[in-house]
Scaffold this active site. Structure first.
Site, mmCIF file in Angstrom:
data_model
loop_
_atom_site.group_PDB
_atom_site.id
_atom_site.type_symbol
_atom_site.label_atom_id
_atom_site.label_comp_id
_atom_site.label_asym_id
_atom_site.label_seq_id
_atom_site.Cartn_x
_atom_site.Cartn_y
_atom_site.Cartn_z
ATOM 1 N N ASP A 1 3.076 6.687 0.288
ATOM 2 C CA ASP A 1 2.479 5.367 0.124
ATOM 3 C C ASP A 1 1.472 5.021 1.143
ATOM 4 O OD1 ASP A 1 1.885 2.606 -0.981
ATOM 5 O OD2 ASP A 1 3.544 3.315 -2.307
ATOM 6 N N HIS B 1 0.656 -1.969 0.220
ATOM 7 C CA HIS B 1 1.118 -1.565 -1.033
ATOM 8 C C HIS B 1 2.561 -1.009 -0.895
ATOM 9 C CE1 HIS B 1 1.626 1.027 -4.543
ATOM 10 N NE2 HIS B 1 0.878 0.348 -5.156
ATOM 11 N N SER C 1 2.641 0.765 -10.380
ATOM 12 C CA SER C 1 3.327 1.219 -9.152
ATOM 13 C C SER C 1 4.442 0.263 -9.002
ATOM 14 C CB SER C 1 2.348 0.941 -7.944
ATOM 15 O OG SER C 1 1.245 1.783 -7.783
#
Length: 532
Positions: free
Chosen positions: A153, A192, A384
């Site tokens: 990520d 994120h 996600s």
């Protein structure tokens, strides 16, 4: 199950690929979507052995950047003339342009569910464990302890809820860049990675209405150890090479770091069959090495056949998103999220396998990150987020039974999921939208069923290019057209039992799942493709 046909000649596979995808010329650079080149672009080359690829690049005086050890692939910097030169003399070599970058499946500019102002009550992610039955497992000591989850990520912020486990002790955390170098001092400027990690591992207590701790925690698996592989930049973008190196790192360090789960919350439009994509090849290696891979369906806004890479990989667990309409404890208005991608895949495999909460999730995000404002106001939405929830449940399953294989985990996760039905018992959403249904951590922990996932697939043959497979939906089956938003949803587990073919991850359309119908027998070798 019917006998599968084998492919022994890679050239034959590529000829079939060419016919089905409508490519009418040899597999040159142009045939692989490289229509124009600027000087010195980076590519990943496949389609030959690694030494042959190196020789082809060197023959054109190209610059070799990286030779991947897990798959037959080389990354190189090439001019347009060098690409054309290699392609003209090596028709089987495929080119993946590194300018076609991967995107995280909850990007700030993605077309996601309409943001809803977040109430001033408890953080949204504190409700997710209760929604999926993980909160009661926390009280029994099933918290993911002893299990390491690797995440590819954008990095990891400094949060006490992630730095410490539920006992207040320092959690085992490793942060590296895609090449494996220490990146603990780096920031997560996108947000994120931190958000996904907090859904998975937030160790903060959940309190009742009187302010007393309930024994549950905000993260689905609040005691897991974490390996963050920082491959994505501030914009949430990454190259194929960086992600491939991240997957290599996870596999190479599987035993030393006890990596049992790999969360890959990114997506890229599928431009080839699953077995031709380098990332899918690497993830098949991970799965074959005992790492359970969790991938997002993608944010394709409910479009049919919009599952991206690596969610189109038939072996991995692909997750769609459920939207609870900001009423986490009232299931009657739950829907498949409006952004969640629908299957089937190009090869006819049912995707996603399951769905999980993924809309307007509020988690941990650094104030200086790109996603900070969105997280503060309404929470972040995307497949996600649903992927992180599912990775947490898988960690709980592994803590409970460390002997579970990836196939067994997939089988039990699917067989214990709950299909959404209308009040009259009909399916509320297409199986191409919800798969086997909404995951349930408690049911998955207690499941004992075996042999109900990836039947008919031989991952060793797939990896070694001996056989490739098509799923039943690719043999002429029409998409199921149920509405994606209905009134009065019931999450009904009666239709997801091991005896039901839906739970086996192969046949989803019951009208076609008759013993006399070969589709019900599972998957097919590529030579069984019908004439077009």
């Amino acid at each position: 199950m019917g006998k599968l046909e084998n492919i022994t000649k890679p050239r034959k596979v590529n000829k079939i690929t060419t016919a089905i995808l409508g490519i009418t010329m040899a597999l040159t650079a142009a045939a692989w979507g490289i229509s124009s080149f600027s000087s010195g672009e980076e590519y990943i080359l496949q389609g030959a052995s690694r030494p042959a690829l190196v020789s082809a690049i060197q023959a054109e005086n190209g610059v070799i950047i990286h030779q991947f050890k897990l798959i037959q692939a080389v990354s190189a910097k090439l001019t347009d003339e060098q690409v054309q030169g290699i392609a003209s003399r090596n028709a089987m070599i495929r080119f993946f342009n590194e300018n076609n970058q991967l995107s995280l499946s909850a990007a700030k500019d993605a077309g996601l569910v309409e943001a809803r102002v977040f109430p001033k009550s408890a953080p949204r992610n504190s409700q997710i464990p209760k929604q999926i039955g993980a909160n009661e497992l926390h009280k029994e000591g099933i918290t993911g302890k002893g299990v390491t989850v690797a995440i590819i990520d954008s990095g990891l912020g400094q949060f006490a809820e992630l730095q410490q486990n539920t006992a207040g002790q320092e959690r085992n955390i490793i942060v590296v860049d895609a090449s494996g170098e220490d990146a603990a001092a780096s920031e997560d400027l996108n947000g994120h990675g931190s958000h996904v990690a907090s859904i998975l591992a937030d160790s903060s207590n959940v309190f009742d209405q009187y302010g007393a701790p309930t024994g549950a925690h905000s993260g689905v698996a609040p005691d897991v150890d974490l390996v963050m592989i920082k491959a994505f930049d501030e914009q949430g973008k990454a190259s194929y090479s960086s992600v491939l190196q991240g997957i290599e790192y996870a596999i190479n360090n599987k035993d030393s770091l006890n990596i049992r789960v790999l969360n890959v919350a990114f997506s890229f439009p599928a431009t080839s069959f699953y077995w031709e994509d380098p990332i899918n090849q690497a993830l098949m290696r991970a799965w074959d090495n005992g790492i359970t891979v969790i991938a997002p369906a993608g944010n394709g806004n409910n479009k049919d056949m919009s599952i991206g890479v690596p969610g189109n990989n038939p072996y991995v667990i692909t997750v769609g998103a459920m939207d609870d309409n900001s009423t986490p404890l009232d299931t009657s208005d739950d829907v498949v999220a409006s952004f969640s991608s629908f299957g089937p895949t190009l090869e006819g495999f049912m995707k996603p396998e399951v769905i999980a909460p993924g809309a307007n999730v509020k988690g941990l995000v650094a104030k200086n990150s790109r996603l900070a404002d969105k997280n503060k106001k309404s929470g972040i939405s995307g497949t996600s987020q649903a992927t992180a929830v599912t990775a947490g449940v898988v960690a709980l399953m592994i803590q409970q039974d460390p002997s579970l294989t990836p196939d067994e985990i997939k089988c039990r996760l699917m067989s214990s999921a709950s299909l959404a039905t209308k009040q009259n018992g009909e399916l509320a959403f297409s199986r191409y939208a919800q798969g086997a249904g909404l995951i349930n951590a408690s049911a998955a922990i207690n499941a004992t069923v075996v042999g109900c996932a990836n039947n008919g697939l031989d991952i060793s043959n797939d990896i070694n290019l001996r056989s490739h497979y098509f799923g039943p939906a690719g043999l002429g089956g029409a998409l199921l057209g149920e509405e994606t938003r209905v009134e009065g949803v019931v999450w009904n587990n009666e239709r997801a039992q091991p005896s039901n073919p839906v739970a086996e991850g192969v046949v989803w359309n019951n009208e076609r799942a008759q013993p006399s119908n070969p589709v019900a027998e599972g998957v097919y070798g590529i030579t069984n493709v019908p004439s077009q």
